[in-house]
Design a protein around this motif. Structure first.
Motif, short mmCIF file in Angstrom:
data_model
loop_
_atom_site.label_atom_id
_atom_site.label_comp_id
_atom_site.label_asym_id
_atom_site.label_seq_id
_atom_site.Cartn_x
_atom_site.Cartn_y
_atom_site.Cartn_z
N MET A 149 25.30 17.15 25.19
CA MET A 149 24.93 17.14 23.78
C MET A 149 23.54 16.53 23.60
N GLN A 150 23.29 15.42 24.29
CA GLN A 150 22.00 14.75 24.18
C GLN A 150 20.89 15.63 24.75
N GLN A 151 21.18 16.30 25.86
CA GLN A 151 20.19 17.18 26.47
C GLN A 151 19.85 18.34 25.55
N ASP A 152 20.85 18.94 24.90
CA ASP A 152 20.61 20.03 23.96
C ASP A 152 19.73 19.56 22.80
N LYS A 153 20.00 18.36 22.32
CA LYS A 153 19.23 17.81 21.21
C LYS A 153 17.77 17.62 21.61
N LEU A 154 17.54 17.09 22.80
CA LEU A 154 16.17 16.85 23.26
C LEU A 154 15.43 18.16 23.49
N GLN A 155 16.14 19.18 23.98
CA GLN A 155 15.51 20.47 24.20
C GLN A 155 15.11 21.12 22.88
N GLU A 156 15.93 20.94 21.85
CA GLU A 156 15.58 21.46 20.53
C GLU A 156 14.33 20.80 20.00
N GLU A 157 14.15 19.53 20.35
CA GLU A 157 12.96 18.79 19.93
C GLU A 157 11.79 19.01 20.87
N GLU A 158 12.01 19.85 21.88
CA GLU A 158 11.00 20.16 22.89
C GLU A 158 10.51 18.92 23.63
N SER A 159 11.40 17.96 23.76
CA SER A 159 11.05 16.74 24.50
C SER A 159 12.02 16.51 25.65
N GLY A 160 12.86 17.51 25.92
CA GLY A 160 13.88 17.34 26.95
C GLY A 160 13.31 17.42 28.35
N ARG A 161 13.86 16.63 29.25
CA ARG A 161 13.51 16.65 30.66
C ARG A 161 14.76 17.02 31.44
N PRO A 162 14.60 17.39 32.70
CA PRO A 162 15.77 17.84 33.47
C PRO A 162 16.85 16.76 33.60
N TRP A 163 18.04 17.07 33.18
CA TRP A 163 19.19 16.20 33.35
C TRP A 163 20.21 16.94 34.21
N THR A 164 20.91 16.20 35.05
CA THR A 164 21.83 16.83 35.99
C THR A 164 23.17 16.10 36.00
N ILE A 165 24.25 16.87 36.08
CA ILE A 165 25.61 16.31 36.24
C ILE A 165 26.10 16.67 37.63
N ILE A 166 26.58 15.67 38.35
CA ILE A 166 27.14 15.88 39.69
C ILE A 166 28.62 15.53 39.65
N ARG A 167 29.45 16.40 40.24
CA ARG A 167 30.90 16.17 40.26
C ARG A 167 31.39 16.00 41.70
N PRO A 168 31.20 14.83 42.28
CA PRO A 168 31.67 14.64 43.66
C PRO A 168 33.17 14.45 43.73
N GLY A 169 33.70 14.60 44.94
CA GLY A 169 35.10 14.27 45.16
C GLY A 169 35.26 12.77 45.31
N ARG A 170 36.36 12.36 45.90
CA ARG A 170 36.60 10.92 46.08
C ARG A 170 35.58 10.35 47.08
N ILE A 171 34.87 9.32 46.65
CA ILE A 171 33.79 8.77 47.47
C ILE A 171 34.34 7.70 48.41
N ILE A 172 33.98 7.82 49.67
CA ILE A 172 34.36 6.82 50.67
C ILE A 172 33.09 6.25 51.28
N ALA A 173 33.19 5.00 51.76
CA ALA A 173 32.01 4.35 52.32
C ALA A 173 32.41 3.18 53.20
N PRO A 174 31.59 2.86 54.19
CA PRO A 174 31.84 1.66 54.99
C PRO A 174 31.86 0.43 54.08
N GLY A 175 32.82 -0.43 54.31
CA GLY A 175 32.92 -1.64 53.50
C GLY A 175 33.74 -1.49 52.24
N SER A 176 34.28 -0.30 52.02
CA SER A 176 35.10 -0.09 50.84
C SER A 176 36.35 -0.95 50.90
N GLU A 177 36.71 -1.51 49.73
CA GLU A 177 37.92 -2.33 49.67
C GLU A 177 39.04 -1.64 48.90
#
Length: 225
Positions: A149-177
């Protein structure tokens, strides 16, 4: 970086720090937030990284605006990039309302594949309908909607910059508790049975934090993402 409570935020902070960026982390409702020492860090490097990282505590019940808190916390007046990893949609909306965020060169929202709901036939893509079935998934879906919604609003105002949504799966990492991940991999290592609830056909998308960071950094470096 939005949300200090997310483990992957620490790894992302490390990546940006090692590349010479000034890192600001918003600690929502966590006055004791700090950067945990990562398995790959020695004590001296960890202390140096902590000293160079700015934490801004955000009390969501405070009458002071997020913008004012950033000023009081000594944050810069502009950002090259904003990475939002918050699990609470209200926090994402606060962040998106900031002028510094709207003027940032890159904004990346880290969502989750949980927004798809339970699925048997993967992989999922952007065209697959969402069906959030848990509280955390609903929060992420609401956060996504706020970003778009915010990105659409900024694009209408011609001031929008690239915004990205990432949908990762369950994140695992060393040191996870996280107990679930520890339980899963411990049983796998010892070749013990792993219980999958229901009919046993559900898929779990597991993403190593290093792959998530590679994806985020690739997005940050290009305006086409």
């Amino acid at each position: 970086l939005g949300s200090a409570s997310v483990m992957a935020a620490n790894y992302l902070a490390m990546e940006f720090y090692t590349k010479g960026h000034e890192v600001v982390i918003l600690a929502f409702d966590d006055a004791n937030a700090t950067l945990a020492r990562l398995p790959s860090e020695n004590k001296k490097d960890h202390e140096s990284r902590k000293a160079a990282t700015l934490f801004v505590n955000v009390d969501t019940n405070s009458t002071v605006s997020l913008g004012e808190l950033l000023v009081e916390g000594g944050a810069p007046t502009s950002f090259d990039g904003v990475i939002d990893m918050s699990n609470v949609a209200a926090q994402t909306k606060q962040l998106l309302a900031l002028e510094q965020v709207q003027e940032a060169e890159r904004v990346v929202y880290i969502s989750s594949d949980l927004v798809y709901g339970p699925y048997l036939n993967g992989p999922c893509n952007e065209q697959r309908p969402t069906n959030p079935c848990t509280t955390s998934a609903e929060e992420k879906a609401e956060g996504e909607a706020a970003v778009m919604m915010q990105q659409d609003k900024l694009q209408e105002e011609e001031s929008g910059r690239p915004w990205t949504i990432i949908r990762p799966g369950r994140i695992i990492a060393p040191g996870s508790e996280k107990s679930l991940e520890n339980w899963f991999f411990l049983r796998h290592d010892k070749e013990k049975r792993i219980c999958i609830p229901g009919h046993g056909q559900y898929l779990v998308g597991v993403v190593h934090v290093a792959d998530l960071i590679s994806g985020v950094m690739a997005v940050v470096r290009t305006s086409d993402a």
